[in-house]
Structure formats: structure tokens, C-alpha cells
Design a protein around this motif. Sequence first.
Motif, PDB file in Angstrom:
ATOM      1  N   GLN A 197       0.557 -23.667 -22.208  1.00 56.89           N
ATOM      2  CA  GLN A 197       0.495 -24.246 -20.852  1.00 56.89           C
ATOM      3  C   GLN A 197      -0.942 -24.182 -20.310  1.00 56.89           C
ATOM      4  N   TRP A 198      -1.636 -23.066 -20.578  1.00 52.87           N
ATOM      5  CA  TRP A 198      -3.024 -22.939 -20.140  1.00 52.87           C
ATOM      6  C   TRP A 198      -3.914 -23.959 -20.853  1.00 52.87           C
ATOM      7  N   LYS A 199      -3.717 -24.127 -22.143  1.00 47.90           N
ATOM      8  CA  LYS A 199      -4.525 -25.089 -22.903  1.00 47.90           C
ATOM      9  C   LYS A 199      -4.297 -26.509 -22.391  1.00 47.90           C
ATOM     10  N   ALA A 200      -3.036 -26.834 -22.094  1.00 49.68           N
ATOM     11  CA  ALA A 200      -2.728 -28.174 -21.581  1.00 49.68           C
ATOM     12  C   ALA A 200      -3.395 -28.396 -20.229  1.00 49.68           C
ATOM     13  N   GLN A 204      -6.443 -31.369 -19.401  1.00 53.68           N
ATOM     14  CA  GLN A 204      -6.361 -32.439 -18.398  1.00 53.68           C
ATOM     15  C   GLN A 204      -7.261 -32.193 -17.198  1.00 53.68           C
ATOM     16  N   PHE A 205      -7.955 -31.047 -17.194  1.00 53.75           N
ATOM     17  CA  PHE A 205      -8.822 -30.710 -16.060  1.00 53.75           C
ATOM     18  C   PHE A 205     -10.131 -31.500 -16.151  1.00 53.75           C
ATOM     19  N   GLN A 217     -10.394 -21.967  -7.860  1.00 55.43           N
ATOM     20  CA  GLN A 217      -9.150 -21.218  -7.683  1.00 55.43           C
ATOM     21  C   GLN A 217      -8.013 -21.818  -8.500  1.00 55.43           C
ATOM     22  N   LEU A 218      -7.963 -23.143  -8.580  1.00 56.71           N
ATOM     23  CA  LEU A 218      -6.936 -23.795  -9.403  1.00 56.71           C
ATOM     24  C   LEU A 218      -7.039 -23.345 -10.854  1.00 56.71           C
ATOM     25  N   LEU A 219      -8.267 -23.336 -11.373  1.00 63.27           N
ATOM     26  CA  LEU A 219      -8.488 -22.965 -12.767  1.00 63.27           C
ATOM     27  C   LEU A 219      -8.193 -21.482 -12.994  1.00 63.27           C
ATOM     28  N   VAL A 220      -8.695 -20.621 -12.089  1.00 63.64           N
ATOM     29  CA  VAL A 220      -8.493 -19.178 -12.239  1.00 63.64           C
ATOM     30  C   VAL A 220      -7.008 -18.820 -12.122  1.00 63.64           C
TER      31      VAL A 220
END
Length: 479
Positions: A197-200, A204-205, A217-220
Motif C-alpha cells: 500500500q505504501w509503494k502504491a 502515484q504521488f 504530512q500526507l506522505l509521512v
Amino acid sequence: MNGKGTKAAKAEYKQIMQKNIATFFDKTREIASLTGDKLSSAFNKETHRFTITGLSRSGKSMLFTSLITMLKSRSEEGYACLPLLRYLPPSQVLDMHIEPIDGYKPFPHIQNIEDLENGQWPKATEEAFGFKLVVRLKETASLKRHVLPHSDVVFEFIDYPGEWVTDIPMLSKTYAHWSDSAWAQLSSGPQQYFANQWKAFVNQFDFEQEPTEQRIQLLVNAYRDYLVDAKANGISLLQPGSFLLESSDFDWQAFGFTPLPSSITSDVSHPWFNIFDKHFAKFQNGWLTPLKQSIFKETDKQIILVDLFEGLNHSRQHLYQLKETLSHLADTFVYGQSTWFSRNVLKKEQIGKVAFVATKSDLIPVSQRGNLLSLLMQITEGARARFDGKPIQFEHFLVSSMQVTDDGSNEDAIRYKDTDGRYVESTFEPIPSTLKEMEEGSHFPVPDVSVPSDYKARILAGKGVDRLLQFLLGKGEQE
């Protein structure tokens, strides 16, 4: 050097010597003024500094709680626990009490006992606790006891979150190095099953956008969600572990960071690299460095707690990762044999005794404990490789801080109360004595044991703590 330089150097040397001599005489007058108990304390205090290293869920808090309970019962109630501990004979114990260590919150022993009384296991450690256990022994030598009527044996313990242990090795890395190694970890071992889920999210980021506070904050938060999920599934090598603690003094929401794709970490001009590189430096300098200096002090004895059941309950890959984690952690500490000069003059200690301890050993039958000990020895191979060429004593131990199970109807069975309050019996197949013996995809369920109502009696019946203390306190060949 000219004459003036020589004169100045001699004057400076003379000044230093006068200061040292004055200090010496001050100390001498101070000691000369002591009598009775104070004199005994000055000359007859023996201090043992322990660093107890354990990952999250390794049982540090329960071990501390049991140790205090055992020693208090042994000294105050005359209970015959810790039978093999010859170092502190009950007949010589005059008093035992707990003192705080400056700069630390007191260990919550009473709170932990109240939790056990209410049928709850002690809460996981999320901040540092420190305490001294002072045992006063009466002097038995006929001549010496008139001058020094007693001696104090002081044990200094620090309890801290296991998550901090996995973070300290990050001090030796740059942000780019850590990021690349974190991605390698995410793509191998048992982590790969929980990082999808983190890789996905990363794939897409849009890293072409500026790293605003909201986007950071979204990424962290997405990376922290991975850390939380991985920890719940038995992953031991998680960085930064400090991000998992709500009580952490490091503000990960304001100064958080995550691993970034190598296409970004290889470009030192990239805005996302720059901001996370700065946050990583703040994490190192503002959090990890002070933490290492205050918590991970140099000591002469180390206990490394290992929960093998966490790996056995999940997979062989979890155990291989545990072995790797312990190997990395061994780089955090200074190993060697302290001399009188280094201890008393340089005020520096090196760890000369190491105890590798598999906790919760009562969760399997006695017939399987030989295999558990053999597995522990293999799991610690990488860590012990750090001792090569150094005069270090080490041993492996199986310990149960509380004997929560009883013997079953055969040698491969145990009985215990489960979390529903039922008294049940479980029969075990042989657990693997080596990693190769554990088949890929297999796992060994761990009994879900409730806190026994007779918890104190079962603490006093705990196994292995006396052998552990006897090894750490006993006089070795090199001491």
C-alpha cells in the motif's frame, strides 16, 4: 620553543598540578570527616550498570517488574526465590530499596503490579524510566565489620522503548544512504508483504509538486501507516521506530521524513530531497544524538532480550530478519574489557559481559527448551561476530519472568488459562532448533495466556533469572 614559551608552559603545568593536588586534599579531608554509615558508603559501594537491550514486545517491563518483586520478597519476606543467586545471600541482606536516577521518571513498579492485580499485562514502555536497586549487605569479616559495618550493592537500570534501539544505527547514515537501505528492506524479507500500500501511494504521488506542509504530512502519514501495520505483524526492523510512539519527544508530524525513490535521492538539488535531508538531520542532531548520550550510556554489562516467539508465530523470514536486526544493533554499543584505569580515571566503560536472553520460555514445554536455546544461539550469531578478538564473556539464557504455564499430561504439553478464563492444555510439535529446520510457510502458534490470579506466586516461581544475575554479577577470570 623560546625561553618565554618554556616559562609559560612551566607556569601552566605548575598551576594545573597545584589545582589537582588541592582537589586531592579536598577529597581526602572530605573522606576523613566521614564516620560510620557515610564512611562505609564512600568505600564499600559496588555499582553495576546494566544496559538492557530489547526490541518492542521483548518483555523488558515484565522482567523489571519481576526482578524487583523477587528481590524484595527474598530480602524482606525471606522467600526462597532465586535459589542459585549466591552473590546476594539472604542471611546477609540488611535492607533493599529503590531509588530514582536523576533525569528519569521512576520505574512504575507499583502501577505494573496493580495492572497484574486487575488481570492486565504491564503497558508497553513509551518513555524512559530509570531506577537504582540498592541492596545493603552486612559485613561478615570480623575485623572489617568494626570499620565498615555494611556494603551497598547498587544496580542501575534504564527501561526505554524498544523502538529507540532500532533508531540509533541511523546516526551513522546520511539521509540518502538511509533512504536507499529502507527501500531495499521494503522490497525483501517479510516487509514486502506489508509495504504494498505504501509503494502504491509513492508510485502515484506527484513529486513534481513543491513539498508544502500539507503534502509532506500526507506522505509521512502514509509511511507511518505502513510502520504501524508492519509492527502489528511482527516486523522487527522498522525505522524510524520513534514515529510509532505517541509520547515521542520528536515532533514527527512537523519534521517527519520518509524514504524517497532513488531518482530523487540521487539528485541533491531536488526540493523533496532537500527538505527531507534537513528533517533527517534534525532527527539525528536534535533527537538521536542526545538520546544516545543520555540513555545508551556506556556500561559494563548488557542483557539482550529476544522474543523468539514473535518470529515462530509468523514465519522463518521473520526469524531471519530478527537475526539481521540483532546484528545491526550490536554496532550501537562499545564492546571490550574495562580496566581499572578506564573505569576510575578515564570514566569510560566498555561492555565486557553480554547475556543473550530468550524471554517467555514457559510458553513451551520443558522438552522443547533445548531446541529454543539452540535457535537462540543461531539467531545471535551475527551479533556475536562483533565480539571477535575482544575479551568478552557471553552466555545464552532461557528466562520466564512469570511462570504462567503448568506441566501438561505429557512431556510435550502445557496447561494454562486462556484469555477466556478456561484452563486448557496444548500439545506441541517439536519447534525448530535451527532456521533451516523451519519449513517455508510454517509457523508455530503462541499460546494466548491470561494474567494468572496468583501472579505473585508465579513471579516468584519464574525460571532463569537467578542464573542470569549470577553470571552478570559473578567474578569472571578477567575481572
